[in-house]
Enzyme design. Structure first.
Site: not given
Length: 922
Positions: A173-175, A202
């Site tokens: 998730h995300s970074m 991301t």
């Protein structure tokens, strides 16, 4: 400090800029659909079992941990290792929690229970201590190395099992998704350790806010590796974006680079994902039930029955992901579906010879095959369209080869269909199927259910309508309209001249129905052929429906496709489609794509005003007020033409070679052009927004200084203007040394903040002293002039013996107000690393690596000197003229090199500050 009688025209201009910026911000933060995600719930109490790591590993990464997710009896059973399932590793993102795994973990557990645990997934999650890696990139490499160790630890938990896994699937998730991609850049990492990578929201292309060089360096390392080694990377990767609801990470940043020789990567927006069809915000993407169900269905379809692990076949992986995330045919996934189906049994065969046909099925006792002979239709029509409101997963439409009225076997055309929220539909071009003699629609025997099947033959030109979009600068005052009068079921509205991210429109669809029905539903699908970012709108007709039309990804230069508004309509209704430019959404696109560059434009405007003040001091001996100088000097024509000219010259080989020879970094405008992010006049608009922000920021800082000085006078007895100006006071070297030691032993941003507070204190004290001096003067102006003359008479050529007059103090405050604004932005840009350091203080006393440490070493002594600097001590300096000329080229440099690399901006600000400080000694 600010001009008390600001020009009304200027105030009107700044108010207009605030209004426009507010419109843009409103569109970004509120101008999207409501959250239609269903919450995913746990049926049993979630438990997170901590996996014991090797002692050396735990000592090397004291802040990080690894957990296994479980619920109820599953959690109890798996407290005794080893494990027997399929490992999936969840990586949280910026400030993310390892507990975010619970939604997808719980859904996977329920799915495994439904099939009596024939297969099941073990969900692991990494605890990154909720680090702010989107703001501070110094720990990204550390996280990547820890994840590598976690993968090896996870695989050891399955040793000795019959179907022990050799690799893990990763959901980032995300970074966390970027960290997963970075694994491949590690020297000792084996690519075979990952069998599938799914990233959610991301930012793959570039950081959202490039606040330190560690983030940009990390991105450059990862993306360059994936591009240069694309032929060797066989990792199947799926990137899912949240759409316009996710204002933290715009969806354009989540699209993996499209390379002709790298076909194992898919990028899609959640609004285009079948059976999801909703936009998600940055956090809800990990718990959105519709999206997590789709993900888990895909995971179970990826299992190889022989190995009881995720398949190693890259072709099957892409087939599964395309089936669930790109185009769903309303059938269960089959790797090798049967193309020929038997059409036998006791069934009725009903021939249909009309070109348009509707059948309402209700309590059917017999199976019915409706056959459409194609020979006559081919002569008149080009396409056939069929739809059904029965959303089961059985085959429902077939093609017969060389048949008269019925056929024993048919080509299963159901795999060509597309699932939509209320219907499944199929459109066929007749010339693509020359061997088919009949089209067969199958209606099963059902009890208690009602559904409708429609088919129609049509010519393509009657259902494809061109609608040129309105011009960008029409500001919504003009519109274009088409009316759909015919009784068709399907229309394609071609949105001509629409393909840029700065374009934004509002489409209004008004439906009027003649026949009275219980409930009529129409679907309007915005289809973007060059990227998977479609969005659907469901409308109950008759109605008036507004559709926002804007892009995440600009149309590539070599792409000739046209954006479509696909309308699945009712034959009893008339539709009126109107398109007009949405000015507020255009401003929203400017903020969405370029809002991160605003600090650079603000600082550029302040630098121009700062340079004007220094030159005014050199030429007239007096410093003009900040607001007046901002109005006079902060002009976009002083900055933009130089950037445009350099960008143009870089197109010539000789200039590019000279540029590279001077080791100059790449121009930010070229980076934006490569990402198709250059709006017409966007730099001008951003400069105006920046000037406006600089003005209101100056007003706020000036008011704050006055209020703090009033508070100071209320708490302390009145101060006096300093009789002797001492640039190097006795305590200054000690203070500077202490602050430098703090930056060396703790955090550079912390030392910069302390220096800033010291500087503000000095200015507040000066403001209080000036206020006291003015209040102590008699009303007699002659007395005041004598006092000024007497003060000026005592001025000595030596700096240390200068005396400060009231007018000099006012000039100094004007100069310091500008410096406070510059320093405020430096502090704001360094805040992320300070927040990260404070959050991890229990683990690390010293921030390492520290992006602000080099700046702190030079900025601390500079600001310590400037805190004791007055205009009277520098106006006769030989260096003043040169110093006054530096802010202009540096303001250009901030825009040229700092708009996409914000961490460079403080360096440009520091140079004139250093020269200003040196004016005291030269």
């Amino acid at each position: 400090m600010l001009h008390h009688s600001v020009n009304l025209w200027n105030l009107a201009f700044y108010a207009l800029m605030v209004f426009m910026a507010t419109l843009g911000l409103w569109d970004v933060f509120f101008g999207f659909e409501e959250n239609k995600c269903s919450m995913s719930y746990m049926f049993e109490y979630p438990e997170y079992q901590k996996i014991e790591l090797p002692k050396k590993l735990a000592k090397r990464y004291p802040a990080y941990e690894l957990y296994l997710y479980g619920e109820g009896s599953y959690a109890e059973e798996h407290k005794v290792l080893p494990l027997t399932g399929i490992p999936v590793l969840f990586l949280p993102g910026n400030a993310g929690s390892y507990k975010q795994v619970r939604s997808i973990g719980s859904i996977a557990l329920r799915k495994a229970e439904d099939i009596d645990f024939k297969y099941h997934f073990d969900f692991f999650s990494v605890n990154f201590n909720e680090e702010l890696v989107a703001l501070y990139g110094g720990s990204l490499q550390k996280q990547t190395k820890f994840v590598h160790e976690c993968i090896k630890t996870i695989l050891k938990l399955y040793k000795g099992q019959e179907f022990a896994p050799k690799s893990v699937a990763i959901i980032g998730h995300s970074m966390g998704g970027l960290v997963a991609r970075a694994l491949l850049t590690l020297k000792n990492f084996k690519q075979d350790l990952i069998n599938l990578l799914v990233t959610q929201a991301t930012p793959h292309v570039a950081p959202v806010m490039p606040l330190d060089r560690f983030i940009t360096d990390f991105y450059m390392t990862v993306n360059n590796y994936w591009i240069l080694n694309a032929r060797q990377i066989n990792l199947t990767t799926l990137s899912v974006a949240g759409g316009f609801r996710d204002y933290q990470v715009r969806s354009g940043l989540t699209f993996l680079p499209k390379l002709s020789h790298h076909t194992s990567a898919l990028s899609v927006v959640s609004s285009a994902v079948p059976k999801t069809w909703v936009s998600t915000d940055h956090l809800s993407i990990v718990w959105c039930k519709q999206l997590q169900l789709t993900t888990i269905r895909a995971f179970f379809d990826l299992i190889d029955a022989d190995t009881k692990q995720i398949t190693q076949n890259p072709k099957k992986k892409l087939l599964v992901l395309n089936h669930h995330f790109i185009r769903h045919p309303a059938k269960h996934f089959e790797e090798n579906p049967a193309i020929i189906s038997d059409l036998t049994g006791t069934s009725m065969w009903v021939p249909v010879k009309v070109s348009k046909w509707t059948y309402v099925a209700y309590n059917e006792s017999d199976k019915i095959y409706f056959t459409f002979p194609l020979a006559n239709h081919r002569k008149i029509y080009t396409h056939v369209y069929c739809q059904s409101t029965m959303l089961d997963t059985n085959s429902w439409i077939f093609g017969c080869i060389n048949s008269t009225s019925m056929c024993r076997q048919g080509v299963d055309l159901s795999w060509k269909a597309e699932l939509l929220p209320t219907i499944k539909s199929l459109t066929l071009r007749l010339q693509d199927y020359p061997s088919l003699s009949h089209l067969v629609v199958y209606v099963p025997s059902i009890h208690g259910s009602k559904f409708v099947v429609d088919c129609e033959f049509f010519k393509k030109e009657t259902r494809s309508i061109q609608l040129p979009v309105t011009h960008l600068f029409s500001f919504g005052l003009s519109s274009r309209k088409v009316i759909l009068n015919t009784s068709g079921l399907f229309y394609n509205i071609e949105l001509l001249n629409f393909g840029q991210i700065y374009q934004a429109f509002k489409i209004n669809v008004v439906s009027k129905c003649s026949g009275a029905k219980e409930e009529i539903t129409s679907i309007y699908k915005l289809h973007i052929p060059w990227s998977y970012e479609d969005s659907l709108t469901i409308a109950q007709v008759p109605s008036s429906t507004d559709i926002s039309v804007k892009l995440h990804i600009a149309q590539p230069d070599n792409d000739s496709h046209v954006a479509l508004l696909k309308m699945y309509t009712s034959s009893d209704c008339q539709y009126e489609v109107t398109v007009k430019t949405s000015f507020s959404q255009i401003l929203g696109q400017v903020v969405r794509f370029h809002g991160g560059a605003l600090p650079a434009y603000v600082i550029s405007s302040i630098l121009l005003a700062y340079g004007g003040q220094l030159y005014s001091l050199f030429s007239t001996g007096h410093c003009l007020e900040y607001a007046a100088m901002l109005d006079k000097e902060a002009k976009p024509y002083k900055v933009d033409p130089f950037v445009i000219m350099v960008k143009f010259l870089l197109g010539y080989k000789w200039f590019k070679e000279l540029w590279d020879m001077l080791l100059l970094p790449e121009l930010d405008a070229i980076v934006l052009t490569s990402q198709s992010m250059c709006f017409p006049l966007v730099s001008l608009l951003l400069f105006l927004f920046g000037t406006c922000t600089a003005y209101w920021g100056g007003l706020l800082s000036s008011t704050s200084v006055r209020l703090l000085s009033s508070l100071w006078l209320a708490l302390k007895r009145p101060s006096e203007l300093p009789k002797d100006i001492k640039i190097i006071s006795p305590d200054l070297p000690i203070l500077t040394t202490v602050l430098i030691l703090i930056s060396w032993t703790t955090c550079g941003a912390f030392a910069i903040l302390l220096t800033y507070l010291y500087y503000v204190f000095k200015i507040v004290h000066l403001q209080a002293s000036l206020t006291t001096f003015k209040n102590s003067q008699t009303v007699n102006p002659k007395h005041l002039r004598r006092s000024e003359k007497k003060s000026n008479h005592h001025k000595d050529s030596a700096v240390h013996h200068l005396r400060l007059s009231a007018s000099d103090a006012e000039d100094s405050l004007c100069m310091h107000s500008t410096l406070i604004n510059l320093l405020t932005w430096i502090v704001l840009l360094s805040m992320p690393s300070l927040i990260y350091w404070l959050k991890n203080l229990r683990y690390y006393f010293k921030l390492n690596p520290d992006p602000c440490k080099p700046l702190a070493f030079f900025l601390i002594p500079t600001m310590a000197v400037l805190g004791n600097t007055y205009t009277t001590s520098i106006k006769s300096s030989k260096l003043l003229k040169t110093t006054s000329q530096f802010p202009l080229p540096l303001a250009v440099g901030v825009i040229a090199f700092g708009s996409s690399h914000l961490y460079r901006v403080p360096c440009f600000v520091f140079i004139p500050l250093l020269l200003h400080a040196l004016c005291n000694f030269m």
